[in-house]
Design a protein around this motif. Structure first.
Motif, PDB file in Angstrom:
ATOM      1  N   ALA A 165      -0.193  85.968  64.373  1.00  0.00           N
ATOM      2  CA  ALA A 165      -0.019  87.410  64.580  1.00  0.00           C
ATOM      3  C   ALA A 165       1.136  87.673  65.537  1.00  0.00           C
ATOM      4  O   ALA A 165       1.943  88.588  65.315  1.00  0.00           O
ATOM      5  CB  ALA A 165      -1.311  88.031  65.106  1.00  0.00           C
ATOM      6  N   SER A 166       1.243  86.876  66.589  1.00  0.00           N
ATOM      7  CA  SER A 166       2.363  87.023  67.526  1.00  0.00           C
ATOM      8  C   SER A 166       3.691  86.744  66.845  1.00  0.00           C
ATOM      9  O   SER A 166       4.672  87.469  67.061  1.00  0.00           O
ATOM     10  CB  SER A 166       2.203  86.070  68.709  1.00  0.00           C
ATOM     11  OG  SER A 166       1.221  86.511  69.583  1.00  0.00           O
ATOM     12  N   LEU A 167       3.736  85.714  66.026  1.00  0.00           N
ATOM     13  CA  LEU A 167       4.958  85.405  65.280  1.00  0.00           C
ATOM     14  C   LEU A 167       5.317  86.549  64.333  1.00  0.00           C
ATOM     15  O   LEU A 167       6.490  86.915  64.202  1.00  0.00           O
ATOM     16  CB  LEU A 167       4.787  84.105  64.492  1.00  0.00           C
ATOM     17  CG  LEU A 167       4.707  82.813  65.295  1.00  0.00           C
ATOM     18  CD1 LEU A 167       4.261  81.654  64.403  1.00  0.00           C
ATOM     19  CD2 LEU A 167       6.038  82.508  65.956  1.00  0.00           C
ATOM     20  N   THR A 168       4.308  87.110  63.702  1.00  0.00           N
ATOM     21  CA  THR A 168       4.531  88.217  62.766  1.00  0.00           C
ATOM     22  C   THR A 168       5.095  89.429  63.499  1.00  0.00           C
ATOM     23  O   THR A 168       6.047  90.065  63.022  1.00  0.00           O
ATOM     24  CB  THR A 168       3.207  88.585  62.053  1.00  0.00           C
ATOM     25  OG1 THR A 168       2.719  87.420  61.375  1.00  0.00           O
ATOM     26  CG2 THR A 168       3.407  89.708  61.058  1.00  0.00           C
ATOM     27  N   LYS A 169       4.542  89.734  64.654  1.00  0.00           N
ATOM     28  CA  LYS A 169       5.048  90.854  65.449  1.00  0.00           C
ATOM     29  C   LYS A 169       6.468  90.591  65.929  1.00  0.00           C
ATOM     30  O   LYS A 169       7.300  91.501  65.947  1.00  0.00           O
ATOM     31  CB  LYS A 169       4.108  91.135  66.617  1.00  0.00           C
ATOM     32  CG  LYS A 169       2.797  91.735  66.169  1.00  0.00           C
ATOM     33  CD  LYS A 169       1.826  91.899  67.307  1.00  0.00           C
ATOM     34  CE  LYS A 169       0.473  92.337  66.747  1.00  0.00           C
ATOM     35  NZ  LYS A 169      -0.581  92.326  67.745  1.00  0.00           N
ATOM     36  N   THR A 170       6.771  89.343  66.296  1.00  0.00           N
ATOM     37  CA  THR A 170       8.126  88.971  66.705  1.00  0.00           C
ATOM     38  C   THR A 170       9.108  89.201  65.566  1.00  0.00           C
ATOM     39  O   THR A 170      10.249  89.602  65.788  1.00  0.00           O
ATOM     40  CB  THR A 170       8.171  87.498  67.163  1.00  0.00           C
ATOM     41  OG1 THR A 170       7.293  87.336  68.281  1.00  0.00           O
ATOM     42  CG2 THR A 170       9.574  87.072  67.546  1.00  0.00           C
ATOM     43  N   ALA A 171       8.644  88.987  64.338  1.00  0.00           N
ATOM     44  CA  ALA A 171       9.497  89.201  63.165  1.00  0.00           C
ATOM     45  C   ALA A 171       9.648  90.688  62.840  1.00  0.00           C
ATOM     46  O   ALA A 171      10.379  91.051  61.925  1.00  0.00           O
ATOM     47  CB  ALA A 171       8.930  88.453  61.967  1.00  0.00           C
ATOM     48  N   GLY A 172       8.936  91.544  63.580  1.00  0.00           N
ATOM     49  CA  GLY A 172       9.061  92.980  63.384  1.00  0.00           C
ATOM     50  C   GLY A 172       8.093  93.572  62.384  1.00  0.00           C
ATOM     51  O   GLY A 172       8.269  94.697  61.929  1.00  0.00           O
ATOM     52  N   ALA A 173       7.052  92.848  62.041  1.00  0.00           N
ATOM     53  CA  ALA A 173       6.081  93.331  61.053  1.00  0.00           C
ATOM     54  C   ALA A 173       4.775  93.719  61.743  1.00  0.00           C
ATOM     55  O   ALA A 173       4.501  93.323  62.864  1.00  0.00           O
ATOM     56  CB  ALA A 173       5.821  92.261  60.005  1.00  0.00           C
ATOM     57  N   ILE A 174       3.973  94.485  61.028  1.00  0.00           N
ATOM     58  CA  ILE A 174       2.684  94.955  61.535  1.00  0.00           C
ATOM     59  C   ILE A 174       1.566  94.264  60.762  1.00  0.00           C
ATOM     60  O   ILE A 174       1.553  94.270  59.535  1.00  0.00           O
ATOM     61  CB  ILE A 174       2.558  96.476  61.379  1.00  0.00           C
ATOM     62  CG1 ILE A 174       3.643  97.171  62.206  1.00  0.00           C
ATOM     63  CG2 ILE A 174       1.176  96.965  61.782  1.00  0.00           C
ATOM     64  CD1 ILE A 174       3.763  98.644  61.931  1.00  0.00           C
ATOM     65  N   VAL A 175       0.624  93.697  61.503  1.00  0.00           N
ATOM     66  CA  VAL A 175      -0.542  93.052  60.901  1.00  0.00           C
ATOM     67  C   VAL A 175      -1.612  94.113  60.678  1.00  0.00           C
ATOM     68  O   VAL A 175      -2.006  94.808  61.605  1.00  0.00           O
ATOM     69  CB  VAL A 175      -1.080  91.924  61.806  1.00  0.00           C
ATOM     70  CG1 VAL A 175      -2.353  91.331  61.227  1.00  0.00           C
ATOM     71  CG2 VAL A 175      -0.022  90.854  62.007  1.00  0.00           C
ATOM     72  N   VAL A 176      -2.079  94.228  59.431  1.00  0.00           N
ATOM     73  CA  VAL A 176      -3.116  95.220  59.115  1.00  0.00           C
ATOM     74  C   VAL A 176      -4.474  94.584  58.843  1.00  0.00           C
ATOM     75  O   VAL A 176      -5.466  95.291  58.710  1.00  0.00           O
ATOM     76  CB  VAL A 176      -2.706  96.106  57.911  1.00  0.00           C
ATOM     77  CG1 VAL A 176      -1.471  96.917  58.244  1.00  0.00           C
ATOM     78  CG2 VAL A 176      -2.504  95.279  56.652  1.00  0.00           C
ATOM     79  N   GLY A 177      -4.524  93.255  58.756  1.00  0.00           N
ATOM     80  CA  GLY A 177      -5.794  92.596  58.493  1.00  0.00           C
ATOM     81  C   GLY A 177      -5.672  91.092  58.532  1.00  0.00           C
ATOM     82  O   GLY A 177      -4.565  90.538  58.499  1.00  0.00           O
ATOM     83  N   GLN A 178      -6.827  90.446  58.618  1.00  0.00           N
ATOM     84  CA  GLN A 178      -6.909  88.986  58.590  1.00  0.00           C
ATOM     85  C   GLN A 178      -8.060  88.586  57.702  1.00  0.00           C
ATOM     86  O   GLN A 178      -9.077  89.281  57.636  1.00  0.00           O
ATOM     87  CB  GLN A 178      -7.159  88.417  59.984  1.00  0.00           C
ATOM     88  CG  GLN A 178      -6.053  88.619  60.965  1.00  0.00           C
ATOM     89  CD  GLN A 178      -6.358  87.959  62.305  1.00  0.00           C
ATOM     90  OE1 GLN A 178      -7.307  87.199  62.456  1.00  0.00           O
ATOM     91  NE2 GLN A 178      -5.538  88.257  63.295  1.00  0.00           N
ATOM     92  N   ILE A 179      -7.903  87.444  57.066  1.00  0.00           N
ATOM     93  CA  ILE A 179      -8.966  86.944  56.196  1.00  0.00           C
ATOM     94  C   ILE A 179      -8.979  85.416  56.273  1.00  0.00           C
ATOM     95  O   ILE A 179      -7.925  84.793  56.369  1.00  0.00           O
ATOM     96  CB  ILE A 179      -8.771  87.461  54.756  1.00  0.00           C
ATOM     97  CG1 ILE A 179     -10.040  87.307  53.952  1.00  0.00           C
ATOM     98  CG2 ILE A 179      -7.579  86.843  54.080  1.00  0.00           C
ATOM     99  CD1 ILE A 179     -10.076  88.177  52.710  1.00  0.00           C
TER     100      ILE A 179
END
Length: 104
Positions: A25-39
């Motif tokens: 999730a931290s890597l995803t945010k660093t890439a500028g994206a928003i996490v909306v869910g996890q599975i």
């Protein structure tokens, strides 16, 4: 973006699945994206053709409308055939952890 992982049963590792997904999730945010869910899915080994089993893919399809995601990030390295199979079934972009890191 939705984060997804297979938790291997019977195998102990230094990372818990929640720690690994938190880092993803931290890597995803660093890439500028928003996490909306996890599975996650517990398996003895990832499915060789689709990484997840059929039921988990159907679960992702059901959640796709409410989560409104267009990209799935898998917390593992996918084979090209696994990536293609998931993209076809989910009608979404699918990337793995390595591709995300390289994107950053």
């Amino acid at each position: 973006m939705v984060l997804a992982a297979v938790e291997l049963t019977g195998i102990k590792s230094g990372w818990s699945i929640s720690d690994s997904l938190s880092e993803l999730a931290s890597l995803t945010k660093t890439a500028g994206a928003i996490v909306v869910g996890q599975i996650t899915q517990k398996l003895s080994a990832p499915n060789k053709s689709t990484y997840f089993n059929k039921g988990k893919i159907e679960d992702l399809l059901r959640r796709k409308e409410s989560w409104q995601f267009d990209t799935l990030i898998v917390d593992d390295e996918l084979s090209p055939s696994q990536q293609q199979a998931l993209e076809e079934r989910l009608e979404s972009r699918v990337i793995d952890r390595l591709a995300l890191i390289l994107d950053i």
